[in-house]
Design a protein around this motif. Structure first.
Motif, PDB file in Angstrom:
ATOM      1  N   VAL A  74     -10.401   3.192  16.608  1.00  0.00           N
ATOM      2  CA  VAL A  74      -9.317   2.832  17.522  1.00  0.00           C
ATOM      3  C   VAL A  74      -8.003   3.320  16.924  1.00  0.00           C
ATOM      4  O   VAL A  74      -7.729   3.101  15.739  1.00  0.00           O
ATOM      5  CB  VAL A  74      -9.277   1.313  17.756  1.00  0.00           C
ATOM      6  CG1 VAL A  74      -8.138   0.943  18.700  1.00  0.00           C
ATOM      7  CG2 VAL A  74     -10.604   0.832  18.316  1.00  0.00           C
ATOM      8  N   ASP A  75      -7.194   3.966  17.761  1.00  0.00           N
ATOM      9  CA  ASP A  75      -5.930   4.537  17.291  1.00  0.00           C
ATOM     10  C   ASP A  75      -4.867   3.436  17.215  1.00  0.00           C
ATOM     11  O   ASP A  75      -3.944   3.362  18.037  1.00  0.00           O
ATOM     12  CB  ASP A  75      -5.494   5.658  18.238  1.00  0.00           C
ATOM     13  CG  ASP A  75      -4.359   6.479  17.653  1.00  0.00           C
ATOM     14  OD1 ASP A  75      -3.982   6.220  16.495  1.00  0.00           O
ATOM     15  OD2 ASP A  75      -3.852   7.379  18.355  1.00  0.00           O
ATOM     16  N   TYR A  76      -5.004   2.584  16.218  1.00  0.00           N
ATOM     17  CA  TYR A  76      -4.085   1.455  16.086  1.00  0.00           C
ATOM     18  C   TYR A  76      -2.638   1.875  15.822  1.00  0.00           C
ATOM     19  O   TYR A  76      -1.716   1.230  16.347  1.00  0.00           O
ATOM     20  CB  TYR A  76      -4.568   0.516  14.980  1.00  0.00           C
ATOM     21  CG  TYR A  76      -5.781  -0.294  15.375  1.00  0.00           C
ATOM     22  CD1 TYR A  76      -5.672  -1.322  16.303  1.00  0.00           C
ATOM     23  CD2 TYR A  76      -7.032  -0.030  14.825  1.00  0.00           C
ATOM     24  CE1 TYR A  76      -6.781  -2.068  16.678  1.00  0.00           C
ATOM     25  CE2 TYR A  76      -8.147  -0.763  15.193  1.00  0.00           C
ATOM     26  CZ  TYR A  76      -8.014  -1.784  16.118  1.00  0.00           C
ATOM     27  OH  TYR A  76      -9.110  -2.515  16.493  1.00  0.00           O
ATOM     28  N   PRO A  77      -2.365   2.897  15.021  1.00  0.00           N
ATOM     29  CA  PRO A  77      -0.952   3.283  14.817  1.00  0.00           C
ATOM     30  C   PRO A  77      -0.238   3.646  16.121  1.00  0.00           C
ATOM     31  O   PRO A  77       0.948   3.327  16.289  1.00  0.00           O
ATOM     32  CB  PRO A  77      -1.053   4.493  13.880  1.00  0.00           C
ATOM     33  CG  PRO A  77      -2.328   4.292  13.147  1.00  0.00           C
ATOM     34  CD  PRO A  77      -3.258   3.661  14.135  1.00  0.00           C
ATOM     35  N   TYR A  78      -0.959   4.296  17.047  1.00  0.00           N
ATOM     36  CA  TYR A  78      -0.350   4.663  18.329  1.00  0.00           C
ATOM     37  C   TYR A  78       0.043   3.417  19.120  1.00  0.00           C
ATOM     38  O   TYR A  78       1.160   3.317  19.652  1.00  0.00           O
ATOM     39  CB  TYR A  78      -1.325   5.527  19.119  1.00  0.00           C
ATOM     40  CG  TYR A  78      -0.861   5.874  20.509  1.00  0.00           C
ATOM     41  CD1 TYR A  78       0.121   6.837  20.714  1.00  0.00           C
ATOM     42  CD2 TYR A  78      -1.404   5.231  21.615  1.00  0.00           C
ATOM     43  CE1 TYR A  78       0.551   7.151  21.992  1.00  0.00           C
ATOM     44  CE2 TYR A  78      -0.984   5.538  22.898  1.00  0.00           C
ATOM     45  CZ  TYR A  78      -0.005   6.505  23.086  1.00  0.00           C
ATOM     46  OH  TYR A  78       0.421   6.810  24.350  1.00  0.00           O
ATOM     47  N   TYR A  79      -0.865   2.444  19.178  1.00  0.00           N
ATOM     48  CA  TYR A  79      -0.572   1.212  19.916  1.00  0.00           C
ATOM     49  C   TYR A  79       0.495   0.377  19.201  1.00  0.00           C
ATOM     50  O   TYR A  79       1.286  -0.316  19.844  1.00  0.00           O
ATOM     51  CB  TYR A  79      -1.849   0.394  20.098  1.00  0.00           C
ATOM     52  CG  TYR A  79      -2.904   1.125  20.885  1.00  0.00           C
ATOM     53  CD1 TYR A  79      -2.710   1.427  22.228  1.00  0.00           C
ATOM     54  CD2 TYR A  79      -4.085   1.539  20.287  1.00  0.00           C
ATOM     55  CE1 TYR A  79      -3.669   2.109  22.956  1.00  0.00           C
ATOM     56  CE2 TYR A  79      -5.048   2.220  21.004  1.00  0.00           C
ATOM     57  CZ  TYR A  79      -4.830   2.507  22.335  1.00  0.00           C
ATOM     58  OH  TYR A  79      -5.778   3.190  23.049  1.00  0.00           O
ATOM     59  N   LYS A  80       0.517   0.455  17.904  1.00  0.00           N
ATOM     60  CA  LYS A  80       1.542  -0.271  17.159  1.00  0.00           C
ATOM     61  C   LYS A  80       2.935   0.268  17.486  1.00  0.00           C
ATOM     62  O   LYS A  80       3.891  -0.511  17.657  1.00  0.00           O
ATOM     63  CB  LYS A  80       1.262  -0.153  15.659  1.00  0.00           C
ATOM     64  CG  LYS A  80       2.250  -0.898  14.793  1.00  0.00           C
ATOM     65  CD  LYS A  80       1.912  -0.739  13.324  1.00  0.00           C
ATOM     66  CE  LYS A  80       2.932  -1.467  12.454  1.00  0.00           C
ATOM     67  NZ  LYS A  80       2.620  -1.302  11.004  1.00  0.00           N
ATOM     68  N   GLN A  81       3.045   1.579  17.595  1.00  0.00           N
ATOM     69  CA  GLN A  81       4.340   2.165  17.953  1.00  0.00           C
ATOM     70  C   GLN A  81       4.781   1.727  19.350  1.00  0.00           C
ATOM     71  O   GLN A  81       5.957   1.419  19.578  1.00  0.00           O
ATOM     72  CB  GLN A  81       4.250   3.689  17.878  1.00  0.00           C
ATOM     73  CG  GLN A  81       4.069   4.236  16.475  1.00  0.00           C
ATOM     74  CD  GLN A  81       3.916   5.741  16.463  1.00  0.00           C
ATOM     75  OE1 GLN A  81       3.956   6.389  17.510  1.00  0.00           O
ATOM     76  NE2 GLN A  81       3.726   6.300  15.270  1.00  0.00           N
ATOM     77  N   TYR A  82       3.813   1.685  20.275  1.00  0.00           N
ATOM     78  CA  TYR A  82       4.189   1.271  21.632  1.00  0.00           C
ATOM     79  C   TYR A  82       4.597  -0.199  21.658  1.00  0.00           C
ATOM     80  O   TYR A  82       5.550  -0.580  22.358  1.00  0.00           O
ATOM     81  CB  TYR A  82       3.035   1.497  22.602  1.00  0.00           C
ATOM     82  CG  TYR A  82       3.345   0.966  23.985  1.00  0.00           C
ATOM     83  CD1 TYR A  82       4.226   1.643  24.825  1.00  0.00           C
ATOM     84  CD2 TYR A  82       2.800  -0.233  24.421  1.00  0.00           C
ATOM     85  CE1 TYR A  82       4.544   1.138  26.075  1.00  0.00           C
ATOM     86  CE2 TYR A  82       3.106  -0.742  25.669  1.00  0.00           C
ATOM     87  CZ  TYR A  82       3.977  -0.048  26.493  1.00  0.00           C
ATOM     88  OH  TYR A  82       4.300  -0.551  27.727  1.00  0.00           O
ATOM     89  N   VAL A  83       3.895  -1.042  20.921  1.00  0.00           N
ATOM     90  CA  VAL A  83       4.248  -2.464  20.884  1.00  0.00           C
ATOM     91  C   VAL A  83       5.656  -2.641  20.323  1.00  0.00           C
ATOM     92  O   VAL A  83       6.443  -3.472  20.817  1.00  0.00           O
ATOM     93  CB  VAL A  83       3.213  -3.244  20.056  1.00  0.00           C
ATOM     94  CG1 VAL A  83       3.696  -4.666  19.785  1.00  0.00           C
ATOM     95  CG2 VAL A  83       1.874  -3.286  20.779  1.00  0.00           C
ATOM     96  N   MET A  84       6.000  -1.866  19.306  1.00  0.00           N
ATOM     97  CA  MET A  84       7.358  -1.949  18.760  1.00  0.00           C
ATOM     98  C   MET A  84       8.388  -1.501  19.797  1.00  0.00           C
ATOM     99  O   MET A  84       9.440  -2.137  19.964  1.00  0.00           O
ATOM    100  CB  MET A  84       7.453  -1.090  17.497  1.00  0.00           C
ATOM    101  CG  MET A  84       6.609  -1.593  16.339  1.00  0.00           C
ATOM    102  SD  MET A  84       6.647  -0.503  14.906  1.00  0.00           S
ATOM    103  CE  MET A  84       8.385  -0.574  14.486  1.00  0.00           C
ATOM    104  N   PHE A  85       8.075  -0.416  20.517  1.00  0.00           N
ATOM    105  CA  PHE A  85       8.989   0.051  21.562  1.00  0.00           C
ATOM    106  C   PHE A  85       9.113  -0.979  22.686  1.00  0.00           C
ATOM    107  O   PHE A  85      10.219  -1.273  23.170  1.00  0.00           O
ATOM    108  CB  PHE A  85       8.491   1.386  22.118  1.00  0.00           C
ATOM    109  CG  PHE A  85       9.194   1.824  23.368  1.00  0.00           C
ATOM    110  CD1 PHE A  85      10.479   2.346  23.319  1.00  0.00           C
ATOM    111  CD2 PHE A  85       8.569   1.701  24.610  1.00  0.00           C
ATOM    112  CE1 PHE A  85      11.133   2.746  24.480  1.00  0.00           C
ATOM    113  CE2 PHE A  85       9.213   2.092  25.769  1.00  0.00           C
ATOM    114  CZ  PHE A  85      10.499   2.614  25.708  1.00  0.00           C
ATOM    115  N   PHE A  86       7.985  -1.548  23.093  1.00  0.00           N
ATOM    116  CA  PHE A  86       7.997  -2.556  24.154  1.00  0.00           C
ATOM    117  C   PHE A  86       8.777  -3.796  23.714  1.00  0.00           C
ATOM    118  O   PHE A  86       9.532  -4.391  24.491  1.00  0.00           O
ATOM    119  CB  PHE A  86       6.560  -2.930  24.516  1.00  0.00           C
ATOM    120  CG  PHE A  86       6.462  -3.935  25.616  1.00  0.00           C
ATOM    121  CD1 PHE A  86       6.590  -3.560  26.945  1.00  0.00           C
ATOM    122  CD2 PHE A  86       6.249  -5.278  25.327  1.00  0.00           C
ATOM    123  CE1 PHE A  86       6.506  -4.495  27.963  1.00  0.00           C
ATOM    124  CE2 PHE A  86       6.165  -6.214  26.340  1.00  0.00           C
ATOM    125  CZ  PHE A  86       6.293  -5.826  27.659  1.00  0.00           C
TER     126      PHE A  86
END
Length: 223
Positions: A74-86
C-alpha cells in the motif's frame, strides 16, 4: 568450521574453568593433550549422515521461481501527503469560517473547493481500499502456496534420512555431554574415558569390515 574447532579446543583445554599452566613446557603438553580428542571429533563429524536439505530448502533452479513477482504494498506515503494537505485545507476553512461561509462573493469558490476535496477524498479512499484488497489477496496466495510447498515436503520430514539424522544428532549430543577432562596431568590420558566414549560412538556408525569405513552415508540407526 574453524570457529567451531576454536571453541571446541578452548573447552577441551579447560580455559573456561581456569588458565593454562604457567610454565611453557607444561603449557605445550596441555596443547598436545587435546590433539587426539580433536582428531576423534573430526572423525565423528565425517561419519554423520547428511541432513536432508530438500526437506528444509526449495530448489533454486525450479522454473517456478523464474516469474518476477513484485511484492504488492500500500502506497502509504502518497496517502499521508494527501491527509496532510486535506488537514491543512480544512484548518484554513475552519480558521477563516466567517470569511468563506458568510461572504457571498466566495460562496462558489468555497463550494467548489469543498466538492473537489470530497470527490478526491472518495477517489483516494476507493483506491486505498483496492490496494489493500490486492495486497490481502496476494498475501493469501503466498500463504496458500507456502502451505502447498510444506505439504509437498512433509513426507521428507518423516523419511528414513531425517530419522537417521535426528538419531545421530541426539546420540552425538548425549555422548558429548559425557566428554570431560578427568585429570590435569597435561597428557592424552586426561581424556582416557572420553576417548573410549568417542571410539565407541564411531564404531556404532561405521563398518570396520569396509575398505573405507569412514564414509558418508554408511551411518545406521543404533546397534
Amino acid at each position: 568450521v574453524n570457529m567451531e574447532r576454536y571453541f571446541t579446543t578452548i573447552s577441551l583445554l579447560g580455559l573456561n574453568e581456569g588458565n593454562l599452566p604457567v610454565h611453557r613446557g607444561m603449557r605445550q603438553q596441555r596443547y598436545d593433550s587435546v590433539e587426539k580428542m580433536l582428531d576423534l571429533l573430526d572423525v565423528v563429524k565425517r561419519i554423520g549422515p547428511r541432513f536432508p536439505i530438500d526437506a528444509m530448502f526449495l530448489d533454486p533452479h525450479d522454473s517456478e521461481w523464474d516469474d518476477d513477482m513484485t511484492y504488492l504494498y500500500v502506497d502509504y506515503p502518497y496517502y499521508k501527503q494527501y491527509v496532510m494537505f486535506f488537514g491543512m485545507t480544512s484548518f484554513m476553512f475552519l480558521y477563516n469560517y466567517n470569511i468563506f461561509f458568510h461572504n457571498k462573493n466566495l460562496q462558489f469558490p468555497t463550494k467548489l473547493t469543498m466538492w473537489c476535496l470530497f470527490s478526491v477524498s472518495n477517489l483516494l479512499y476507493y483506491k486505498y481500499r483496492k490496494q489493500v484488497l490486492r495486497c490481502n489477496l496476494f498475501d493469501e496466495y503466498v500463504q496458500m502456496r507456502a502451505d502447498e510447498l510444506v505439504a509437498e515436503r512433509e513426507h521428507l520430514l518423516k523419511s528414513e534420512e531425517m530419522k537417521r539424522w535426528i538419531w545421530y544428532t541426539a546420540d552425538l549430543k548425549e555422548t558429548l555431554c559425557r566428554v570431560h577432562r578427568q585429570s590435569f596431568k597435561n597428557d592424552a590420558s586426561d581424556f582416557a574415558d572420553s576417548e573410549l566414549l568417542l571410539q565407541d560412538f564411531i564404531r556404532r556408525y561405521t563398518d570396520d569390515t569396509l575398505e573405507k569405513p569412514l564414509k558418508l552415508g554408511q551411518a545406521r540407526i543404533g546397534i
